[in-house]
Design an enzyme around this catalytic site. Structure first.
Site, mmCIF file in Angstrom:
data_model
loop_
_atom_site.group_PDB
_atom_site.id
_atom_site.type_symbol
_atom_site.label_atom_id
_atom_site.label_comp_id
_atom_site.label_asym_id
_atom_site.label_seq_id
_atom_site.Cartn_x
_atom_site.Cartn_y
_atom_site.Cartn_z
ATOM 1 C CG HIS A 81 -1.813 1.160 1.324
ATOM 2 N ND1 HIS A 81 -2.024 1.814 2.508
ATOM 3 C CD2 HIS A 81 -2.540 1.830 0.395
ATOM 4 C CE1 HIS A 81 -2.850 2.836 2.320
ATOM 5 N NE2 HIS A 81 -3.171 2.867 1.044
ATOM 6 C CD GLU A 84 -2.798 2.624 -3.662
ATOM 7 O OE1 GLU A 84 -3.392 3.721 -3.682
ATOM 8 O OE2 GLU A 84 -3.125 1.684 -2.920
ATOM 9 C CG HIS A 85 -0.106 6.226 -0.618
ATOM 10 N ND1 HIS A 85 -0.681 7.330 -0.036
ATOM 11 C CD2 HIS A 85 -0.982 5.208 -0.407
ATOM 12 C CE1 HIS A 85 -1.841 7.003 0.501
ATOM 13 N NE2 HIS A 85 -2.041 5.707 0.304
ATOM 14 C CD GLU A 163 -4.524 6.398 3.129
ATOM 15 O OE1 GLU A 163 -4.407 5.150 3.077
ATOM 16 O OE2 GLU A 163 -4.506 7.131 2.125
#
Length: 346
Positions: A81, A84-85, A163
């Site tokens: 993840h 991905e950022h 997040e």
């Protein structure tokens, strides 16, 4: 709990009569669903799927990489993840935010997501902006590492950790973490959640970024999908133009795992500041491509989808023990999850 045909029969028994009665009538009323497409592969291993739909002058572009949190080694949870950022922070021939040029030409539905088995990136653009989108996608597939530095890594690490805090501070925000780690035992690729731990995120390094990109982000581990106002001939030519010269990554061996077997039920009680108690029941079931999982998906609809479902009518309407009910399959590659959720009436 070991998944078996006996379990499937027990779970499906209340709904079989409904399926036998209702499904033939539905089949008679509904036309066959067919979404035409053409699939081909470039020499570097990139799989391309083109679906023509000329109703509007737009094209939906998506790139799917066959890598997710199940590929993370011990001590690297959350990295899929986090990476991905980083894919939105610029590439070697466009060292700026990925969104900026596409927003100027009317992009919609632009984002990326990471899950246990895959990471995907997508945008819908007007037909004249299609080549811009393909250039940007191909540049971050083939030319990312030269644009990633420590400042960008630290910035996105902070975004991902925030997040994680936001998700965990929501009502019931930590439940899925507990269910997943209990259902899939230590050592199973699904034991840890996609968001990862704070400690592992803090430990992520530029060397980790380089290794992850080189191992998993080659064209031979990706699928490009073009859907909309585009012909197969155009799609093939554009895929070759923008992606054809990207060298393939190394051969990949993806994790394998059996459906977890539990000798007894596991019960977890969590305390949280929430408006009402909630009960979850979860089973590890076969992977998403298995017929048994399709049957369980249908069972979930009959049991807990909408106000006419069996569990809703029984628990909410008739006995008034609950205010809400849901049931269904979360489909994963190695082992899916069948879950029933009940919001208990205060």
């Amino acid at each position: 709990m070991k998944f078996s045909t006996a379990f499937a029969r027990a779970l499906l028994a209340p709904v079989l009569l409904v399926l036998v009665t209702v499904l033939p009538a539905l089949a008679a009323d509904l036309p066959d669903l067919e979404i035409p497409y053409e699939k081909f592969r470039l020499k570097n291993g990139l799989t391309v799927i083109v679906h023509e739909d000329h109703k509007a002058p737009i094209v939906a572009v998506s790139v799917w990489y066959h890598v997710g949190s199940k590929n993370e080694p011990a001590g690297k949870s959350g990295f899929a993840h986090l990476f991905e950022h980083l894919m939105f922070n610029g590439s070697e021939h466009h060292d700026d935010e990925y969104f900026k040029p596409l927003e100027k030409v009317g992009v919609t539905d632009i984002n990326g997501t990471t899950w246990l088995d895959r990471t995907n990136y997508f945008e819908t653009v007007p037909k004249p902006a299609l080549e811009m989108a393909l250039f940007l996608e191909s540049d971050r597939m083939g030319h990312l590492l030269g644009a990633i530095d420590q400042k960008k890594l630290d910035n996105q690490r902070g975004v991902v950790q925030n997040e994680k805090r936001q998700g965990e501070n929501r009502p019931y925000g930590k439940v899925f973490d507990e269910i997943q780690s209990a259902l899939y035992p230590e050592g199973h690729p699904y034991h840890h959640t996609t968001i990862g731990s704070m400690e592992d995120l803090n430990a992520a390094s530029l060397e980790d970024v380089k290794s992850w990109f080189q191992q998993y982000y080659g064209p031979n581990n990706a699928v490009l999908v073009l859907a909309g106002d585009i012909s197969v001939k155009e799609g093939r030519a554009l895929a070759e133009k923008y992606f054809g010269d990207i060298p393939p990554g190394p051969p990949l061996v993806h994790p394998k795992a059996e459906i977890p077997q539990h000798a007894s039920d596991t019960r977890i009680i969590m305390q949280d500041r929430v408006p009402q108690a909630r009960i979850y029941r979860a089973w590890a079931v076969p992977g998403r491509t298995e017929r048994a999982t399709d049957l369980l998906d249908v069972a979930g609809v009959v049991l807990g989808s909408g106000k006419t479902s069996r569990l809703y009518r029984d628990l909410v309407h008739d006995r008034q023990l609950a205010t809400g009910v849901s049931a269904g399959v979360q489909p994963f590659e190695l082992s899916s999850m069948f879950m029933i959720r009940v919001d208990v009436r205060p």
